[in-house]
Scaffold this motif. Structure first.
Motif, PDB file in Angstrom:
ATOM      1  N   ARG A 133       0.248   8.313  -2.709  1.00 11.29           N
ATOM      2  CA  ARG A 133       0.899   9.054  -3.783  1.00 11.29           C
ATOM      3  C   ARG A 133       0.108  10.314  -4.090  1.00 11.29           C
ATOM      4  O   ARG A 133      -0.982  10.525  -3.549  1.00 11.29           O
ATOM      5  CB  ARG A 133       1.025   8.176  -5.035  1.00 11.29           C
ATOM      6  CG  ARG A 133       1.852   6.916  -4.826  1.00 11.29           C
ATOM      7  CD  ARG A 133       1.844   6.012  -6.033  1.00 11.29           C
ATOM      8  NE  ARG A 133       2.580   4.775  -5.767  1.00 11.29           N
ATOM      9  CZ  ARG A 133       2.512   3.686  -6.508  1.00 11.29           C
ATOM     10  NH1 ARG A 133       1.722   3.669  -7.579  1.00 11.29           N
ATOM     11  NH2 ARG A 133       3.195   2.612  -6.201  1.00 11.29           N
ATOM     12  N   SER A 187      -3.379   0.284  -3.582  1.00 14.66           N
ATOM     13  CA  SER A 187      -3.234  -1.009  -2.923  1.00 14.66           C
ATOM     14  C   SER A 187      -3.616  -2.113  -3.895  1.00 14.66           C
ATOM     15  O   SER A 187      -4.296  -1.867  -4.890  1.00 14.66           O
ATOM     16  CB  SER A 187      -4.090  -1.077  -1.652  1.00 14.66           C
ATOM     17  OG  SER A 187      -5.443  -0.797  -1.941  1.00 14.66           O
ATOM     18  N   ARG A 242      -4.447   6.752  -2.607  1.00 12.64           N
ATOM     19  CA  ARG A 242      -3.805   5.565  -2.028  1.00 12.64           C
ATOM     20  C   ARG A 242      -3.902   4.407  -3.007  1.00 12.64           C
ATOM     21  O   ARG A 242      -4.974   4.165  -3.584  1.00 12.64           O
ATOM     22  CB  ARG A 242      -4.501   5.191  -0.719  1.00 12.64           C
ATOM     23  CG  ARG A 242      -3.865   3.994   0.011  1.00 12.64           C
ATOM     24  CD  ARG A 242      -4.667   3.640   1.249  1.00 12.64           C
ATOM     25  NE  ARG A 242      -6.007   3.157   0.897  1.00 12.64           N
ATOM     26  CZ  ARG A 242      -7.018   3.074   1.738  1.00 12.64           C
ATOM     27  NH1 ARG A 242      -6.874   3.460   2.986  1.00 12.64           N
ATOM     28  NH2 ARG A 242      -8.193   2.613   1.337  1.00 12.64           N
ATOM     29  N   MET A 283       0.853  -1.191   0.000  1.00 11.15           N
ATOM     30  CA  MET A 283       0.000   0.000   0.000  1.00 11.15           C
ATOM     31  C   MET A 283       0.886   1.237   0.000  1.00 11.15           C
ATOM     32  O   MET A 283       1.896   1.287   0.700  1.00 11.15           O
ATOM     33  CB  MET A 283      -0.916  -0.007   1.223  1.00 11.15           C
ATOM     34  CG  MET A 283      -1.900   1.142   1.260  1.00 11.15           C
ATOM     35  SD  MET A 283      -2.973   1.087   2.717  1.00 11.15           S
ATOM     36  CE  MET A 283      -3.870  -0.448   2.417  1.00 11.15           C
ATOM     37  N   ALA A 284       0.504   2.225  -0.797  1.00 12.03           N
ATOM     38  CA  ALA A 284       1.307   3.436  -0.901  1.00 12.03           C
ATOM     39  C   ALA A 284       0.411   4.654  -1.064  1.00 12.03           C
ATOM     40  O   ALA A 284      -0.642   4.582  -1.691  1.00 12.03           O
ATOM     41  CB  ALA A 284       2.269   3.337  -2.086  1.00 12.03           C
ATOM     42  N   GLU A 338      -0.299   7.088 -12.774  1.00  6.95           N
ATOM     43  CA  GLU A 338      -0.155   5.640 -12.626  1.00  6.95           C
ATOM     44  C   GLU A 338       0.090   4.936 -13.953  1.00  6.95           C
ATOM     45  O   GLU A 338       0.173   3.707 -14.002  1.00  6.95           O
ATOM     46  CB  GLU A 338      -1.398   5.064 -11.944  1.00  6.95           C
ATOM     47  CG  GLU A 338      -1.538   5.461 -10.488  1.00  6.95           C
ATOM     48  CD  GLU A 338      -0.385   4.968  -9.635  1.00  6.95           C
ATOM     49  OE1 GLU A 338      -0.096   3.758  -9.665  1.00  6.95           O
ATOM     50  OE2 GLU A 338       0.247   5.799  -8.946  1.00  6.95           O
TER      51      GLU A 338
END
Length: 273
Positions: free
Chosen positions: A4, A19, A17, A1-2, A88
């Motif tokens: 950004r 995930s 977020r 999970m990050a 992304e």
């Protein structure tokens, strides 16, 4: 999970977020008015078992920037979603999922950018349009009762006004208390000026709905007191390739009211794309 961020066309920083598996189908979660990316609760975790979940903080909400103006321009909302997809590297195959006001943002994006990057759209307890006398944009009884108090800067008045929602966002049940408090807290944490600004715009995305070349799923509770089910029916009837799941007796936050059913129906929709 990050966690950004991405910079929108007007310079607004949008936080989101990520995930789930990096190579899975992207699922972009767009929350409702006066909420944030944490509103999805454990449903987001369940969805991340099979999707690359991007939970977005809409402009003015959560950790995203809250510009002083521009909330009345659909192109800004559209550009926010586009910025996240671009950050992304998503150019095809994504599913956009909008809850409540998030459905308007979803529709703003499709109107401005089309469906090139999108494989399907999900509206849950949602609408595509907003504004007085605009079709498919009726205000529910709980929302009407909460206004104009929810725009107040007085903390006491705002708290009482948000109380008008009752258990609309979670459905009944003793086990829903923590979720209810989390959503209530997010609402109060959203600036009163932003809460008000989101309602001062008029947008009719009907033509976009009528010309969509992607499948649409409408999930709506028959007893939704925030966004009337007629708004969901309007989307279902307008989109050429639409399917609907109307939950008998359910309210506004279907992903909390029956998380397992919600995840299963999203997954089934994804499997059909």
């Amino acid at each position: 999970m990050a966690i950004r961020d991405a910079v929108s066309a007007d310079g607004t920083n949008i936080v989101y977020r990520v995930s789930g598996p990096a190579d899975a189908r992207p699922l972009v979660l767009l929350h409702g008015w006066s909420a944030n990316l944490h509103c999805w609760g454990k449903a987001a975790d369940d969805l991340a078992a099979r999707f690359r979940v991007l939970a977005v903080d809409l402009r003015g909400h959560g950790y995203s920037d809250a510009p002083a103006a521009g909330y009345d321009d659909p192109k800004n909302w559209a550009a926010d979603v586009a910025a996240v997809l671009a950050a992304e590297g998503i150019e095809t195959g994504a599913i956009l999922l909008g809850w409540s006001y998030g459905g308007i943002v979803l529709s703003d994006y499709l109107t401005a950018y089309g469906t090139g990057a999108i494989a399907g759209a999900v509206f849950t307890g949602s609408q595509a349009n907003i504004g007085r006398d605009v079709p498919g944009a009726a205000t529910g009884a709980a929302m009407a009762a909460a206004m104009p108090g929810v725009f107040e800067e007085s903390a006491g008045r705002a708290v009482r006004a948000f109380g008008a929602f009752g258990n609309a966002n979670t459905g009944p049940g003793a086990d829903k208390g923590a979720d209810a408090q989390r959503l209530f807290g997010a609402s109060l944490a959203t600036a009163p000026s932003v809460r008000k600004a989101l309602f001062y715009r008029t947008v009719d995305n009907t033509e976009t709905l009528r010309t969509l070349d992607i499948p649409v799923l409408v999930l709506h509770g028959t007893e939704d007191p925030v966004v009337p089910i007629d708004n969901g029916r309007y989307i279902f009837e307008a989109a050429p390739d639409a399917r609907a799941s109307f939950w008998e007796g359910a309210k506004h936050g279907l992903f909390i009211e029956d998380r397992a059913r919600f995840v299963a129906e999203i997954s089934m929709f994804a499997d059909s794309l």
